[in-house]
Design a protein around this motif. Structure first.
Motif, PDB file in Angstrom:
ATOM      1  N   ARG A  34      50.861 -99.071  32.543  1.00  0.00           N
ATOM      2  CA  ARG A  34      50.846-100.491  32.190  1.00  0.00           C
ATOM      3  C   ARG A  34      52.072-100.849  31.350  1.00  0.00           C
ATOM      4  NH1 ARG A  34      45.819-101.749  28.774  1.00  0.00           N
ATOM      5  NH2 ARG A  34      47.027-100.546  27.311  1.00  0.00           N
ATOM      6  N   GLU A  35      52.729-101.953  31.728  1.00  0.00           N
ATOM      7  CA  GLU A  35      53.862-102.474  30.980  1.00  0.00           C
ATOM      8  C   GLU A  35      54.026-103.948  31.345  1.00  0.00           C
ATOM      9  OE1 GLU A  35      57.319-100.166  32.124  1.00  0.00           O
ATOM     10  OE2 GLU A  35      57.729-101.448  33.821  1.00  0.00           O
ATOM     11  N   ALA A  36      54.926-104.639  30.658  1.00  0.00           N
ATOM     12  CA  ALA A  36      55.180-106.049  30.960  1.00  0.00           C
ATOM     13  C   ALA A  36      55.544-106.184  32.430  1.00  0.00           C
ATOM     14  CB  ALA A  36      56.308-106.582  30.084  1.00  0.00           C
ATOM     15  N   GLY A  37      54.909-107.116  33.109  1.00  0.00           N
ATOM     16  CA  GLY A  37      55.146-107.306  34.532  1.00  0.00           C
ATOM     17  C   GLY A  37      54.247-106.446  35.406  1.00  0.00           C
ATOM     18  N   PRO A  39      50.615-105.307  34.399  1.00  0.00           N
ATOM     19  CA  PRO A  39      49.504-105.132  33.454  1.00  0.00           C
ATOM     20  C   PRO A  39      48.508-104.037  33.855  1.00  0.00           C
ATOM     21  CG  PRO A  39      49.291-107.200  34.649  1.00  0.00           C
ATOM     22  CD  PRO A  39      50.638-106.634  34.995  1.00  0.00           C
TER      23      PRO A  39
END
Length: 142
Positions: A34-37, A39
């Protein structure tokens, strides 16, 4: 082979043959966490590593040194061509993925020497100037 709902055929022939590998070698699959862009992470982006691991799940630098040419990496991402490279080590001990001559396309493993490549653990790789985190989704004998 179906992995986490995604069909992926591991092409050992493009990486190396299993008869050339020592008993410490493992196939490790990393998937984008999970990371920005992303989720929920991304099961279509990650790496397949063919690397020697110690009993503790850490990279075995001595085995790597003996079998450097067999330590392969396949980077994949939906919509792009997969990339085949090698796991390399710089003087001083930092690890990186080397795809082509020169440093412009290298990807650096963050603290690869201290990380444990075991199911569920997180591994970070600097790619295109940004750090990305991947989760170990599989560790098995090739």
């Amino acid at each position: 082979m179906k992995i986490l709902g995604v069909d992926r055929k591991i092409r050992t022939t493009s990486m190396t043959s299993s008869s050339e590998l020592g008993p410490a070698f493992r196939h490790v699959r990393l998937l984008l966490a999970r990371e920005a862009g992303h989720p929920a992470g991304d099961r279509e982006e990650g790496y397949d590593l063919l690397i020697p691991l110690g009993a503790d799940g850490k990279l075995d630098a001595d085995e790597w040194k003996k079998h450097q040419d067999h330590c392969r990496v396949r980077g994949f991402q939906a919509g792009t061509e997969e990339r085949i490279g090698r796991l390399r080590r710089k003087p001083g001990g930092s690890w990186y993925i080397d795809y082509e001559k020169g440093e412009q396309d290298d990807e650096t493993g963050f603290r690869f020497g201290e990380e444990r490549f075991v199911m569920g653990e997180y591994i970070s790789i600097a790619k295109d100037g940004k750090m990305h985190t991947y989760q170990v989704a599989r560790v098995e004998k090739p």
